[in-house]
Scaffold this motif. Structure first.
Motif, PDB file in Angstrom:
ATOM      1  N   ALA A  31       0.843  -1.203   0.000  1.00  0.00           N
ATOM      2  CA  ALA A  31       0.000   0.000   0.000  1.00  0.00           C
ATOM      3  C   ALA A  31       0.874   1.247   0.000  1.00  0.00           C
ATOM      4  O   ALA A  31       2.037   1.205   0.393  1.00  0.00           O
ATOM      5  CB  ALA A  31      -0.909   0.008   1.225  1.00  0.00           C
ATOM      6  N   ASP A  53      -3.980   0.967  -2.695  1.00  0.00           N
ATOM      7  CA  ASP A  53      -3.494  -0.388  -2.847  1.00  0.00           C
ATOM      8  C   ASP A  53      -2.274  -0.378  -3.767  1.00  0.00           C
ATOM      9  O   ASP A  53      -2.323   0.205  -4.853  1.00  0.00           O
ATOM     10  CB  ASP A  53      -4.602  -1.263  -3.443  1.00  0.00           C
ATOM     11  N   PRO A  97      -2.394  -2.255  -8.530  1.00  0.00           N
ATOM     12  CA  PRO A  97      -2.889  -3.027  -7.376  1.00  0.00           C
ATOM     13  C   PRO A  97      -1.872  -4.058  -6.897  1.00  0.00           C
ATOM     14  O   PRO A  97      -1.130  -4.640  -7.675  1.00  0.00           O
ATOM     15  CB  PRO A  97      -4.143  -3.709  -7.908  1.00  0.00           C
TER      16      PRO A  97
END
Length: 76
Positions: free
Chosen positions: A56, A69, A74
């Motif tokens: 993160a 994220d 991601p």
């Protein structure tokens, strides 16, 4: 105060305060992360494998603090 609380199986919780003056900051198991988690954990463990290199990113937009994220993409 904002802090990271790391809960490892079989160990006591460990909390790390976040320096909000030093954003953006990354959280993950990568050596270059601002807040490195899973230090000293066997890489074969599920705990280690469930954490991304950059899990993160904390960043500031105006007066707000956001958690994204991964690091631009991601996390796995």
């Amino acid at each position: 105060m904002l802090k990271i609380v790391e809960c490892r199986p079989g160990r006591a919780q460990q909390s790390t305060p976040i320096d909000l003056e030093n954003l953006p900051a990354t959280i993950g198991k990568g050596q270059g992360d601002t807040y490195q988690m899973a230090v000293g954990v066997d890489p074969r463990s599920i705990y280690f494998q469930s954490l991304s290199r950059v899990h993160a990113t904390l960043y500031r937009e105006g007066d707000d603090i956001w958690l994204r994220d991964g690091n631009g993409k991601p996390s796995t």
